[in-house]
Design an enzyme around this catalytic site. Structure first.
Site, PDB file in Angstrom:
ATOM      1  NE  ARG A 218      -7.257  13.062   5.113  1.00 49.35           N
ATOM      2  CZ  ARG A 218      -8.232  12.178   5.289  1.00 49.35           C
ATOM      3  NH1 ARG A 218      -9.483  12.579   5.404  1.00 49.35           N
ATOM      4  NH2 ARG A 218      -7.976  10.886   5.346  1.00 49.35           N
TER       5      ARG A 218
ATOM      6  CG  HIS B  76      -2.146   0.785   1.079  1.00 46.84           C
ATOM      7  ND1 HIS B  76      -3.160   0.435   0.232  1.00 46.84           N
ATOM      8  CD2 HIS B  76      -2.525   1.945   1.663  1.00 46.84           C
ATOM      9  CE1 HIS B  76      -4.128   1.331   0.299  1.00 46.84           C
ATOM     10  NE2 HIS B  76      -3.770   2.263   1.155  1.00 46.84           N
TER      11      HIS B  76
ATOM     12  CG  ASP C  48      -3.344   3.884 -13.447  1.00 44.67           C
ATOM     13  OD1 ASP C  48      -3.064   4.234 -12.299  1.00 44.67           O
ATOM     14  OD2 ASP C  48      -2.503   3.596 -14.306  1.00 44.67           O
TER      15      ASP C  48
ATOM     16  CB  SER D  19      -6.542  -2.007  -4.601  1.00 43.52           C
ATOM     17  OG  SER D  19      -7.225  -2.946  -3.788  1.00 43.52           O
TER      18      SER D  19
ATOM     19  N   GLY E 244      -2.367   7.617  -9.613  1.00 39.37           N
ATOM     20  CA  GLY E 244      -3.055   6.333  -9.571  1.00 39.37           C
ATOM     21  C   GLY E 244      -2.912   5.650  -8.237  1.00 39.37           C
ATOM     22  CG  ASN E 245      -5.040   3.324  -4.977  1.00 43.16           C
ATOM     23  OD1 ASN E 245      -5.841   2.405  -4.903  1.00 43.16           O
ATOM     24  ND2 ASN E 245      -4.307   3.700  -3.962  1.00 43.16           N
TER      25      ASN E 245
ATOM     26  CB  SER F 108      -7.063   9.154  13.431  1.00 40.73           C
ATOM     27  OG  SER F 108      -7.065   8.302  14.549  1.00 40.73           O
TER      28      SER F 108
ATOM     29  CB  SER G 245      -8.800   1.237  -4.093  1.00 36.97           C
ATOM     30  OG  SER G 245      -7.609   0.996  -3.374  1.00 36.97           O
ATOM     31  CG  HIS G 246     -10.887   3.327   1.707  1.00 34.47           C
ATOM     32  ND1 HIS G 246     -11.520   3.883   2.780  1.00 34.47           N
ATOM     33  CD2 HIS G 246      -9.581   3.257   2.049  1.00 34.47           C
ATOM     34  CE1 HIS G 246     -10.627   4.144   3.735  1.00 34.47           C
ATOM     35  NE2 HIS G 246      -9.444   3.776   3.304  1.00 34.47           N
ATOM     36  CG  ASN G 247     -10.992  -1.948  -3.428  1.00 34.18           C
ATOM     37  OD1 ASN G 247     -11.800  -1.063  -3.700  1.00 34.18           O
ATOM     38  ND2 ASN G 247     -10.002  -2.284  -4.238  1.00 34.18           N
TER      39      ASN G 247
END
Lengths: 734, 210
Positions: A120, A53, A498, A538, A535-536, A319, A98-100
């Protein structure tokens, strides 16, 4: 050693780092880098910083190969978000994230905080968020748990977005058993800024202050980065604490405070970064590493909302709604005043140091003392092995079974694949800020750039079925479809972000999917001149049945030169001529028709990038000449579905005669548009298309009467539009 | 005439409202904080839409306790006060308008372009809220109802079919759908213009009675 749960020897013996996802080999690498055994807090932060990550250790060799250049690119990958020039001294900032895993466990908070995090990333660069977009995948809506995940994820995004006052202007949601229990929740945010306001995540200048601004730190989300990189399988009850809860009211104040600091006190603000994955340690070490500086932090000075937190917990807490600023020495008072104005916790928690050490003190005890770059830059990089998926070796083109055209049309309109998204769209605030030009439900959403005639078109696309059948071609098709959506709306594609959502890369075939999908994206991005700017990644999205479909979501942003000349998706007047632009072939592999008829997908794909470019150029030039009354990208469901989508929600019907078989009406050949033009422009248009060598076929006319009359070579559809539209409207049960 | 837009903490509707006022009225627009204690300079005061105080407790409940609300009460005899969306909710919570808002029947946020009956006009305005059901137990005079939804409230069956109303003096008004989101050339509709022009007329009339 009050604040260390165990000493370096005990860490080595108990191998506690294994619980945090670190391997023995990685531990040995840390020992070698430090020339000593790391302490408890130290190994804790390495395991987070070296997680996929944070470090992209498994995907870096792939990401490096992306096409990322272009004269429009002001900031490519590597910062909080990428930046693209839109002229007149302005730029747009955007990224998808993503926040899968959190959404699979706690969909409301998971989806909400996913949006919060990407907001953010965008405002930390000095940009005012102007639009949100989301891309969602769930299993088929046949069980309560899946319906719950879907409903709650939508509610989470809706609540957070509406309270932030950032309109949702585009998105997509798809359903397939491949995502059962392993949903994908990706959010993209686009921000607007003036070139001179660009801020990066850097901490430079010896003696400058590291200031914490925003929500107090609790024990939520500790090791969230590691958790995100792990598979979401089976019982997650003990991981509930790894999911954070969002507070949009606090985020709104953090955003307003940051933007006020950046816009009105830019003389004292050196750098700004969100405390996202791996929280304080990740933001502070990356900021220092970017500037080749050292940093010292005093974690006991961090505002805390729980008692007796250890430095390990404070450094790794995820947090929400917290920002880290690097501020010129002497500027502390200004930051404190702004914090007071917005009623936000604030604290000077450290400073930039000479040398290159990352040091953390807690109540006077030195708990971390390592070179900065070992955290941010020295993570291992793995060249993973891969193997071509078996399914590709024996791919046979799908030949549809015979069907009745009317029955099939009704049946497909009623599937979750093709039914109206209105029940989802109306749950979002799509018009806050007052700049929305085109709301969700069209090919691309469009927002107005204030005090100008310009607009920004935004879309996010991915057809996981195609990418599954052929990752490289599927990757190309994903970028092409996004560009078609921008072009159909009257925009000029600028750049992409992406969201690479993939399965378990220990599986050689899954790694092949990642590698070749990325390659396909890169090839198409270069050909279409839409560089990847952010991009990100996951990974390890899987369920009991195996990995998800490879789902590299492509978010694309385009420029609309004049918002008063947007090309609508829907037909505009009776009597207009309908055309399909582009060739229709026997492309049924991975189609909705195949999925409906067989319950699964298989076969090879066909795609010609050069043809795609030509077709897009034709539409762009037609836009410039203002010859188009409407244009719509053809994708899932093919030509007939595209035609219906053009007349649904309008007071018109259509009458067309199509020189194709009924099956071909559902073929999903790429690179096609369906357009309408005024009758007296037909000759001009046909001559023009012929000159460009583009295949265009006249289909028929838009009618006053709200009937759907379709004649093809071996069947016909003659049905009141109202009847078909009612089926389409009710197809998505949520 | 000087117009004030109150910037409640966390609210997000002030910018588009200011843009709408600048486009369609001759008001001189100023933004004021919710800590303002003197509003005597302003002929018209707007409470904009958008999740003040994060909608904590109930939308408008926290904002209704801010210092600016006492200041509003002092000027309501002669100034014109208009709450839009969340601003309407704040006015109800502060007791300046009758009734109150409860959560939508669907429990979800809901946004829809709706037809509104306003004077002799039919307007396309944008209804957008999660707590959009307007409930009212008191009786009000017919002429206090300024706008109604053509097809009933889009937010649920408990709601009164009222989209906008005023108090018995005509000085305090609540408008629930958002005219500021449908009044510019690029937006989905432009009928909001009618609402702003009407507000300007009312504000001038009220000021004349000062």
């Amino acid at each position: 050693m009050k604040w260390e749960l165990m000493n370096a020897e005990e860490v080595a013996q108990t191998k506690v780092y294994r619980e945090w996802g670190m391997t023995d080999e990685e531990y040995e690498k840390v020992v070698a880098l430090l020339s000593r055994k790391p302490g408890y807090t130290e190994i804790g932060i390495y395991s987070a910083m070296w997680s996929e990550h944070c470090s992209y250790k498994n995907s870096k060799p792939i990401l490096r190969k992306f096409y990322t250049e272009g004269p429009q690119v002001l900031q490519g990958p590597g910062e909080g978000a990428g930046i693209v020039d839109i002229g007149d001294g302005q730029a747009v900032v955007f990224k998808i994230e993503s926040h899968n895993s959190p959404s699979a466990v706690e969909p409301y908070e998971g989806a909400a905080t996913g949006l919060g995090g990407i907001l953010r990333d965008v405002f930390s660069m000095g940009a005012t968020p102007i639009a949100g977009v989301n891309s969602l995948r769930f299993g088929e809506l046949t069980d309560d748990r899946t319906r719950y995940l879907f409903k709650e994820a939508v509610r989470g995004i809706s609540d957070y977005g509406s309270k932030m006052g950032v309109p949702t202007i585009a998105g997509e949601v798809k359903f397939d058993e491949a995502y059962h229990g392993s949903p994908l929740v990706n959010a993209m945010v686009v921000g607007l800024l003036n070139h001179e306001d660009i801020k990066k995540g850097v901490a430079s200048g010896i003696g400058n202050k590291i200031i914490y601004l925003g929500a107090k730190t609790g024990r939520d989300g500790i090791n969230g980065a590691t958790f995100s990189s792990d598979a979401v399988l089976g019982d997650n009850s003990d991981q509930g604490s790894a999911v954070q809860a969002g507070n949009p009211y606090l985020e709104k104040r953090v955003m307003d405070a940051c933007l006020e600091l950046i816009h009105e006190h830019s003389d004292i603000i050196i750098g700004v970064q969100d405390m996202g994955a791996a929280g304080l340690v990740s933001s502070s070490s990356e900021m220092a590493s970017s500037a080749d500086a050292g940093v010292v932090l005093y974690t006991d000075r961090v505002p805390q909302r729980e008692e007796e937190m250890t430095p390990y917990e404070i450094l790794l807490s995820e947090s929400q709604e917290r920002m880290l600023l690097c501020v010129k020495a002497g500027g502390e008072e200004v930051v404190a005043q702004i914090a007071e104005k917005y009623q936000l916790p604030v604290a000077v928690i450290g400073e930039v140091t000479s040398g290159n050490l990352y040091q953390v003190y807690h109540e006077g005890e030195l708990v971390v003392d390592v070179p900065v770059r070992t955290l941010a830059d020295d993570a291992p990089v793995y060249e993973k092995p891969w193997a071509e998926p078996e399914r590709m070796k024996h791919a046979v083109a799908y030949v549809p079974e015979d069907f009745d055209l009317t029955e099939m049309t009704k049946a497909l309109l009623n599937t979750a694949d093709l039914a109206s998204r209105q029940p989802v769209i109306e749950q979002f605030d799509t018009t806050s800020l007052g700049q929305t030009v085109v709301r969700p439900g069209s090919d691309a959403g469009i927002v107005h750039i204030p005090n100008s005639d310009k607009g920004i078109a935004i879309t996010v696309d991915c057809n996981g079925r195609y990418v599954y059948l052929d990752p490289e071609i599927g990757g190309q098709m994903t970028v092409a479809e996004a560009a078609r959506n921008i072009v159909a709306s009257g925009g000029q594609p600028l750049a992409i972000t992406d969201g690479l959502n993939f399965g378990n890369i220990k599986d050689l075939e899954v790694f092949y999917e990642l590698k070749f999908a990325a390659q396909g994206i890169s090839t198409a991005a270069e050909r279409l001149q839409t560089p990847v700017i952010s991009g990100n990644v996951s990974l390890n999205n899987e369920n009991e049945a195996g990995s998800i479909y490879p789902t590299p979501m492509v978010g694309m942003v385009g420029l609309i030169p004049n918002i008063h000349q947007v090309t609508p998706m829907h037909v505009q007047q009776a009597g207009d001529a309908l055309y399909v632009v582009g060739k229709t072939g026997a492309d049924y592999s991975g189609s909705v028709l195949q999925k409906y008829q067989t319950g699964k997908i298989s076969g090879p794909l066909h795609f010609d990038l050069d043809e795609e470019v030509r077709q897009q150029q034709l539409i762009q030039q037609m836009n410039e000449k203002q010859l188009l009354q409407s244009a719509h990208d053809l994708s899932e469901g093919g030509l007939l579905m595209g035609l219906l989508q053009k007349v649904f929600q309008t007071p018109y019907g259509l009458q067309v005669t199509i020189n194709k078989s009924k099956a071909e009406l559902f073929s999903e050949s790429a690179s096609r548009f369906v357009i309408s033009i005024a009758a007296d422009h037909r000759t001009d248009f046909e001559a023009y298309a012929k000159e460009m060598g583009i295949n265009c076929e006249y289909l028929g006319v838009v009618t006053e009467e709200e009937m759907i009359a379709v004649q093809c070579n071996n069947d016909q559809l003659h049905c009141p539009k109202e009847e078909l539209e009612a089926i389409w409207k009710d197809g998505l049960s949520c | 005439m000087k117009a004030a837009i109150i910037n409640f903490s966390g609210a997000n509707g002030a910018l588009e409202l200011a843009e709408a006022l600048n486009t369609h009225t001759d008001f001189t627009v100023e933004h004021l904080s919710d800590q303002t204690i003197d509003l005597s300079d302003y002929g018209v005061i707007f409470l904009p839409g958008g999740a003040s105080y994060g909608d904590y407790l109930r939308p408008g409940a926290v904002a209704a306790t801010t210092p600016v609300m006492s200041a509003l009460k002092q000027v309501r005899q002669y100034a014109t006060i208009i709450g839009i969306g969340n601003g309407f909710q704040i006015l109800c919570e502060a007791g300046l308008l009758p009734g109150g808002f409860v959560q939508n029947e669907s429990l979800n946020f809901h946004e829809e372009l709706v037809t509104i009956h306003f004077n002799d006009l039919k307007l396309q305005l944008l209804a957008s809220a999660k707590f959009g059901q307007y409930v009212l137990n008191d009786s009000i005079k017919d002429d206090q109802v300024l706008m109604t939804y053509e097809k009933g409230s889009p937010f649920g069956s408990r709601a009164k079919n009222i989209a906008a109303l005023c108090d018995d003096t005509g000085h305090v008004m609540g408008v629930f759908p958002h005219p500021e989101r449908v009044c510019q050339s690029w937006q989905a509709a432009t009928d909001g213009k009618e609402v702003f022009e009407w507000i300007e007329e009312v504000a001038s009339r009220n000021e004349g009675r000062k």
